[in-house]
Motif scaffolding. Structure first.
Motif, PDB file in Angstrom:
ATOM      1  N   ALA A 101     -11.563   2.569 -12.635  1.00 39.42           N
ATOM      2  CA  ALA A 101     -10.726   3.711 -12.269  1.00 39.42           C
ATOM      3  C   ALA A 101      -9.585   3.239 -11.392  1.00 39.42           C
ATOM      4  O   ALA A 101      -9.742   2.359 -10.559  1.00 39.42           O
ATOM      5  CB  ALA A 101     -11.559   4.752 -11.540  1.00 39.42           C
ATOM      6  N   THR A 102      -8.408   3.834 -11.583  1.00 41.11           N
ATOM      7  CA  THR A 102      -7.251   3.439 -10.783  1.00 41.11           C
ATOM      8  C   THR A 102      -6.567   4.662 -10.241  1.00 41.11           C
ATOM      9  O   THR A 102      -6.751   5.767 -10.714  1.00 41.11           O
ATOM     10  CB  THR A 102      -6.236   2.643 -11.625  1.00 41.11           C
ATOM     11  N   GLY A 103      -5.715   4.438  -9.233  1.00 45.57           N
ATOM     12  CA  GLY A 103      -4.918   5.538  -8.705  1.00 45.57           C
ATOM     13  C   GLY A 103      -3.803   4.977  -7.857  1.00 45.57           C
ATOM     14  O   GLY A 103      -3.894   3.868  -7.336  1.00 45.57           O
ATOM     15  N   THR A 104      -2.726   5.717  -7.747  1.00 48.57           N
ATOM     16  CA  THR A 104      -1.607   5.326  -6.904  1.00 48.57           C
ATOM     17  C   THR A 104      -1.242   6.494  -6.026  1.00 48.57           C
ATOM     18  O   THR A 104      -1.128   7.622  -6.507  1.00 48.57           O
ATOM     19  CB  THR A 104      -0.383   4.920  -7.754  1.00 48.57           C
TER      20      THR A 104
ATOM     21  N   ARG B 102      -1.796   1.359  -3.837  1.00 52.89           N
ATOM     22  CA  ARG B 102      -2.537   1.506  -5.084  1.00 52.89           C
ATOM     23  C   ARG B 102      -4.007   1.244  -4.797  1.00 52.89           C
ATOM     24  O   ARG B 102      -4.335   0.355  -4.004  1.00 52.89           O
ATOM     25  CB  ARG B 102      -2.012   0.519  -6.126  1.00 52.89           C
ATOM     26  N   VAL B 103      -4.873   1.997  -5.434  1.00 49.75           N
ATOM     27  CA  VAL B 103      -6.314   1.801  -5.245  1.00 49.75           C
ATOM     28  C   VAL B 103      -6.991   1.825  -6.604  1.00 49.75           C
ATOM     29  O   VAL B 103      -6.678   2.662  -7.457  1.00 49.75           O
ATOM     30  CB  VAL B 103      -6.909   2.872  -4.292  1.00 49.75           C
ATOM     31  N   TRP B 104      -7.877   0.866  -6.841  1.00 51.41           N
ATOM     32  CA  TRP B 104      -8.603   0.838  -8.110  1.00 51.41           C
ATOM     33  C   TRP B 104     -10.012   0.295  -7.886  1.00 51.41           C
ATOM     34  O   TRP B 104     -10.291  -0.385  -6.903  1.00 51.41           O
ATOM     35  CB  TRP B 104      -7.863  -0.005  -9.146  1.00 51.41           C
ATOM     36  N   ALA B 105     -10.880   0.660  -8.812  1.00 56.91           N
ATOM     37  CA  ALA B 105     -12.259   0.174  -8.765  1.00 56.91           C
ATOM     38  C   ALA B 105     -12.403  -1.047  -9.656  1.00 56.91           C
ATOM     39  O   ALA B 105     -11.752  -1.143 -10.700  1.00 56.91           O
ATOM     40  CB  ALA B 105     -13.222   1.265  -9.227  1.00 56.91           C
ATOM     41  N   LEU B 106     -13.245  -1.979  -9.238  1.00 50.79           N
ATOM     42  CA  LEU B 106     -13.497  -3.177 -10.033  1.00 50.79           C
ATOM     43  C   LEU B 106     -14.614  -2.918 -11.028  1.00 50.79           C
ATOM     44  O   LEU B 106     -15.717  -2.489 -10.636  1.00 50.79           O
ATOM     45  CB  LEU B 106     -13.888  -4.348  -9.127  1.00 50.79           C
TER      46      LEU B 106
ATOM     47  N   ASP C 241      -4.824  -7.384   0.512  1.00 44.66           N
ATOM     48  CA  ASP C 241      -5.673  -6.368  -0.116  1.00 44.66           C
ATOM     49  C   ASP C 241      -6.815  -5.993   0.828  1.00 44.66           C
ATOM     50  O   ASP C 241      -7.232  -6.793   1.690  1.00 44.66           O
ATOM     51  CB  ASP C 241      -6.267  -6.884  -1.429  1.00 44.66           C
ATOM     52  N   VAL C 242      -7.330  -4.794   0.646  1.00 39.37           N
ATOM     53  CA  VAL C 242      -8.540  -4.381   1.360  1.00 39.37           C
ATOM     54  C   VAL C 242      -9.611  -4.106   0.312  1.00 39.37           C
ATOM     55  O   VAL C 242      -9.402  -3.312  -0.614  1.00 39.37           O
ATOM     56  CB  VAL C 242      -8.306  -3.112   2.215  1.00 39.37           C
ATOM     57  N   VAL C 243     -10.744  -4.774   0.450  1.00 40.10           N
ATOM     58  CA  VAL C 243     -11.849  -4.630  -0.493  1.00 40.10           C
ATOM     59  C   VAL C 243     -12.858  -3.652   0.097  1.00 40.10           C
ATOM     60  O   VAL C 243     -13.368  -3.857   1.204  1.00 40.10           O
ATOM     61  CB  VAL C 243     -12.507  -6.000  -0.774  1.00 40.10           C
ATOM     62  N   ILE C 244     -13.133  -2.584  -0.650  1.00 39.76           N
ATOM     63  CA  ILE C 244     -14.034  -1.520  -0.204  1.00 39.76           C
ATOM     64  C   ILE C 244     -15.361  -1.693  -0.932  1.00 39.76           C
ATOM     65  O   ILE C 244     -15.410  -1.606  -2.174  1.00 39.76           O
ATOM     66  CB  ILE C 244     -13.452  -0.119  -0.511  1.00 39.76           C
ATOM     67  N   VAL C 245     -16.435  -1.937  -0.191  1.00 40.59           N
ATOM     68  CA  VAL C 245     -17.723  -2.291  -0.787  1.00 40.59           C
ATOM     69  C   VAL C 245     -18.774  -1.253  -0.391  1.00 40.59           C
ATOM     70  O   VAL C 245     -18.992  -1.000   0.795  1.00 40.59           O
ATOM     71  CB  VAL C 245     -18.187  -3.689  -0.325  1.00 40.59           C
ATOM     72  N   THR C 246     -19.425  -0.673  -1.379  1.00 39.09           N
ATOM     73  CA  THR C 246     -20.497   0.287  -1.115  1.00 39.09           C
ATOM     74  C   THR C 246     -21.682  -0.429  -0.473  1.00 39.09           C
ATOM     75  O   THR C 246     -22.123  -1.482  -0.950  1.00 39.09           O
ATOM     76  CB  THR C 246     -20.944   0.943  -2.430  1.00 39.09           C
TER      77      THR C 246
ATOM     78  N   VAL D  60     -10.508  -1.700  -4.566  1.00 37.90           N
ATOM     79  CA  VAL D  60      -9.474  -2.502  -3.909  1.00 37.90           C
ATOM     80  C   VAL D  60      -8.311  -1.583  -3.559  1.00 37.90           C
ATOM     81  O   VAL D  60      -7.885  -0.760  -4.383  1.00 37.90           O
ATOM     82  CB  VAL D  60      -8.983  -3.640  -4.818  1.00 37.90           C
ATOM     83  N   VAL D  61      -7.814  -1.698  -2.335  1.00 38.82           N
ATOM     84  CA  VAL D  61      -6.614  -0.992  -1.903  1.00 38.82           C
ATOM     85  C   VAL D  61      -5.519  -2.037  -1.702  1.00 38.82           C
ATOM     86  O   VAL D  61      -5.711  -3.003  -0.969  1.00 38.82           O
ATOM     87  CB  VAL D  61      -6.863  -0.208  -0.593  1.00 38.82           C
ATOM     88  N   ARG D  62      -4.381  -1.817  -2.351  1.00 36.31           N
ATOM     89  CA  ARG D  62      -3.260  -2.756  -2.241  1.00 36.31           C
ATOM     90  C   ARG D  62      -2.023  -2.011  -1.742  1.00 36.31           C
ATOM     91  O   ARG D  62      -1.775  -0.876  -2.139  1.00 36.31           O
ATOM     92  CB  ARG D  62      -2.975  -3.405  -3.593  1.00 36.31           C
ATOM     93  N   GLY D  63      -1.275  -2.646  -0.899  1.00 33.58           N
ATOM     94  CA  GLY D  63      -0.043  -2.049  -0.402  1.00 33.58           C
ATOM     95  C   GLY D  63      -0.100  -1.675   1.061  1.00 33.58           C
ATOM     96  O   GLY D  63       0.865  -1.154   1.608  1.00 33.58           O
ATOM     97  N   LEU D  64      -1.243  -1.952   1.708  1.00 27.46           N
ATOM     98  CA  LEU D  64      -1.400  -1.639   3.129  1.00 27.46           C
ATOM     99  C   LEU D  64      -1.706  -2.910   3.914  1.00 27.46           C
ATOM    100  O   LEU D  64      -2.574  -2.934   4.798  1.00 27.46           O
ATOM    101  CB  LEU D  64      -2.511  -0.601   3.324  1.00 27.46           C
ATOM    102  N   GLY D  65      -0.985  -3.962   3.578  1.00 25.37           N
ATOM    103  CA  GLY D  65      -1.245  -5.250   4.206  1.00 25.37           C
ATOM    104  C   GLY D  65      -1.055  -5.255   5.706  1.00 25.37           C
ATOM    105  O   GLY D  65      -1.624  -6.111   6.403  1.00 25.37           O
TER     106      GLY D  65
END
Length: 460
Positions: free
Chosen positions: A11-14, A32-36, A63-68, A227-232
């Motif tokens: 899944a992706t989203g911007t 941008r945020v998407w699921a791996l 990038d920020v990696v979001i892990v359940t 993953v969240v990208r764009g908030l470095g």
């Protein structure tokens, strides 16, 4: 949020503003945020960093990696046998905050206040439960270091779990572990767009990242990493893991809502300690009035209201009362044949009232009482009113503790009621029932000795 399912990335989203440029044509911030997709079922001992790197080889610096947290727990061997989930919750619980039926909101060993201590029995084999990671911040640091070693990238890592929240319906993901991410964005000292000073604005940035990731991971899609990208600008340097998610947990002293429904009264009663040394800090009269409001909810006979509370807010009124009481007490002690040294020593014991910045004199009134003409029954009638007054005073003391005010209930006004009535211009049918010294405690009260309730119980 826009975007569609992608077989490669999940899944992706911007997220962006409606207009791609600001009023002067400047670029508007976006991320941008998407699921791996493609992560296998995680087993104990798996290297999560390598699994994530294989599913997301295109991870980049910033990038920020979001892990359940569930896959972190599985990799760390936190799947345990537990035929009784309630026993597992007990083992992870530090204190019960609230209870309704079988649902318990507790503080767990990681310091998090949440349902069931985070013990999860969903999507686990029968007879097992999944516990939260032992140290979620350490877990995040390990994943971050592993991604740096495997892919050569500097990313932030957030470990998340699902929480309910007071005052709000529904669940959301929050951060329970973090590494290399600014978890709190302290804006205090700055100004808003209108030039107004920001004096209390601290943004829980890590929780906002967690929620953004959950929007694409979902609760049942089998996509445990986003993953969240764009908030470095939120990601720290490679050598800086940051303060971790522990910084998001309020300590007891700053938590205005620490007491839950199942412990509020018990905790307040425990906090209620006799305080004999006070600071010079003034007492908020509104806080005392709130305590009086609690006091007058006490039970009373015949639907009566036998309590009156005289609030001595001025120093002049306190000195006038205490001087009159001291003179009466000295006269009584001398009449009892006490030496002047003994008299002086006993009078000094009354300094707890004189040193307090605020006094309350609770009084008993017999309005609505019955007269039977039988001494035994008339005595019992008065005792009922005395007990009700004591219940009101106890409510007062507990409520004062809830207001973080110390107190000491001293019996002295009961020995010179006429003197007290005259000094305070009270009606003749008001019987003073001691005096309550109120103020900020100057020191921590001594620990109360443990009392086994079984020693005070007789069962028939």
């Amino acid at each position: 949020m826009t975007g569609a399912r992608d077989d490669t990335t999940g899944a992706t989203g911007t997220a962006r503003a409606a207009d791609p440029a600001g009023p002067a044509g400047d670029a508007v911030p976006e991320y941008r945020v998407w699921a791996l997709a493609g992560l296998p079922e995680v087993q104990q001992g798996d290297d999560l960093a390598k699994l994530i790197a294989a599913a997301g080889p295109g991870l980049a610096d910033g990038d920020v990696v979001i892990v359940t947290s569930k896959i972190v727990s599985k990799a760390e061997g936190r799947l345990v046998e537990a035929s009784d989930r309630e026993a597992a919750i007990d083992a992870e619980t530090v204190r019960v905050v609230a209870r309704r039926g079988s649902l318990r909101i507790v503080e767990n060993r990681q310091g998090l206040v949440m349902a069931a201590a985070g013990v999860d029995a969903s999507n686990t084999p029968a007879g097992t439960v999944l516990l939260l990671p032992e140290d979620p911040d350490a877990s995040a640091r390990a994943i971050r270091a592993g991604l740096r070693d495997t892919l050569g990238v500097n990313v932030g890592v957030v470990v998340t779990d699902t929480f309910g929240r007071p005052w709000r319906a529904g669940l959301t993901d929050v951060t329970i572990g973090a590494a290399g991410v600014r978890v709190l964005d302290d804006l205090r000292g700055g100004v808003d767009a209108h030039g107004n000073p920001l004096v209390a604005t601290v943004v829980a940035t890590a929780d906002e990242l967690a929620s953004a990731g959950d929007l694409v991971k979902g609760k049942a899609a089998g996509l445990p990493v986003a993953v969240v990208r764009g908030l470095g600008h939120l990601v720290a340097g490679a050598a800086d893991d940051g303060e971790g998610a522990r910084a998001l947990v309020r300590d007891a002293a700053s938590d205005m809502f620490r007491l839950g429904t199942s412990e509020a009264v018990r905790e307040a009663v425990t906090l209620r300690r006799t305080v004999r040394a006070f600071t010079g800090e003034p007492v908020d009269p509104a806080a005392v009035r709130r305590a009086v409001a609690a006091a007058v909810t006490a039970p009373a006979p015949h639907h009566t209201t036998p309590w009156r509370f005289v609030l001595l807010e001025s120093e002049e009124s306190r000195v006038r009362l205490l001087d009159a009481m001291r003179d009466a007490w000295i006269a009584d002690l001398r009449k009892d044949g006490k030496s002047e040294e003994s008299v002086a020593k006993r009078v000094r014991r009354g300094d707890v009232l004189r040193n307090a910045p605020y006094l309350v004199v609770p009084c008993l009134v017999m309005d609505g009482s019955h007269t039977y003409g039988d001494p035994r029954r008339d005595a019992a009638e008065r005792e009922m009113f005395v007990v009700a007054t004591g219940a009101g005073v106890q409510n007062l003391l507990v409520a004062l503790a809830g207001e973080q005010l110390g107190s000491a209930w001293v019996s002295s006004t009961m020995f010179c009621r006429d003197v007290v009535r005259e000094a305070l211009a009270l009606p003749p049918d008001w019987d003073p029932m001691g005096a309550v010294a109120v103020g900020k405690a100057a020191e921590e009260p001594r620990a109360r000795a443990e009392r086994d309730p079984e020693g005070f119980i007789e069962v028939r």
